[in-house]
Design an enzyme around this catalytic site. Structure first.
Site: not given
Length: 319
Positions: A134, A165, A71, A230, A188, A160
């Site tokens: 999405y 997001r 990202t 991270i 993460k 992740y």
């Protein structure tokens, strides 16, 4: 197929792979801080001279690992060619000095598999795979997706979870299922929900490593057994943020907590606009790159910049 039957089938397939030697037993990729590295970009593409200097500086400052094309590295707006070139370049530049973790997730499963296979062949130490954005997925779909990627990967896979997001979350029970896969080594955790992360720790035990994905929760997550972070902050302060983890693991929890709290105002400023807008502004101010982002991201607003630069000076960054 009922979920329970699916789980039995998946676990049987994994056990078969272990017997055949197709999958290696999981291992800790890194402990402490890994930087979610920016990608220096100009109007002409990736600035590899700046990228190389940044990688060298991070390693010289004692960082525990580098995540490229995630990202913070603007992986979503890199072209396919740039994405692969950046991964290969980072591996070559780091030259085994620290683990290189490549962001290879996508909402297109075929592309995620393609990127993962490329990253493995390029010599990365692990891949970081985000939940599909999405189009989302059910928890059953997430299990199938991550299992397929982990089956194909020849390096450890880090899940992740960043629902703010992507619009989809990895639930603790889903993580517990995925933790049974010998090639899924870590998560993460960027959900922001400490209770949820505690549940993952309770359900998974030592079957999966937990890394904070939020710089304001590093010490709390390490207190739950997490292996580190991270980090976006460590783009600016690799030595200092690594020290925060080192202090904790050496038993100086008060010293680690003091550093966590000291950096909270800077961390807040680094997320006053959508990541990686602020960190790009900060790194440009430090002379590491141009303050250039690809649309739909734009440069940081001046008022927010002033707050960010003030907080940087307060912690001793010479700008």
């Amino acid at each position: 197929m009922p979920f329970s039957d699916f789980l039995v089938a998946e676990q049987s397939a994994i056990f078969y792979c272990i017997l055949k030697g197709k999958l290696k037993m999981k291992k800790t990729v890194f402990e402490g801080m890994a930087t979610a590295l920016i990608t220096p970009i100009t109007e002409n593409g990736i600035d590899y001279e700046a990228f190389g200097k940044l990688i060298d500086w991070q390693i010289e400052e004692g960082i525990g690992g580098l995540v490229v094309c995630g990202t913070t590295g603007e992986g979503s707006t890199l072209t396919d060619e740039e994405h692969k070139e950046a991964i290969a370049y980072a591996v070559k530049r780091a030259n085994k000095r620290v683990p290189i973790i490549a962001g290879t997730g996508s909402n297109d499963t075929a592309y995620a598999l393609e990127l993962t296979k490329f990253a493995c062949e390029a010599g990365v130490d692990a891949v970081l795979v985000v939940t599909p954005y999405y189009n989302k997925a059910t928890q059953n779909g997430l299990i199938k997706l991550f299992t397929q990627i982990a089956d194909e990967s020849t390096v450890p896979v880090i899940l992740y979870d960043v629902p703010s997001r992507t619009g989809v979350a990895l639930e603790p029970k889903t993580v517990a299922v995925l933790a049974e896969h010998p090639n899924i080594c870590a998560i993460k955790a960027a959900c922001g929900n400490i209770s949820k992360i505690a549940e993952i720790a309770a359900l998974c035990g030592d079957k999966i490593d937990i890394y904070s994905g939020n710089d304001d929760q590093v010490v709390p997550i390490m207190s739950l057994g997490g292996k580190g972070c991270i980090s976006v902050l460590s783009n600016l302060l690799p030595k200092e943020s690594s020290l925060m983890c080192k202090k904790f693991f050496e038993g100086d929890t008060k010293g680690s907590l003091k550093m966590q709290l000291e950096y909270l105002p800077l961390i807040s400023a680094l997320f006053s606009e959508v990541n990686p807008i602020p960190v790009k502004a900060a790194m440009a101010k430090m002379g590491f790159c141009e303050d250039y982002l690809r649309l739909p991201l734009t440069s940081m607003e001046d008022a927010h910049k002033e707050v960010l630069f003030t907080e940087m000076r307060k912690v001793g960054i010479n700008i």
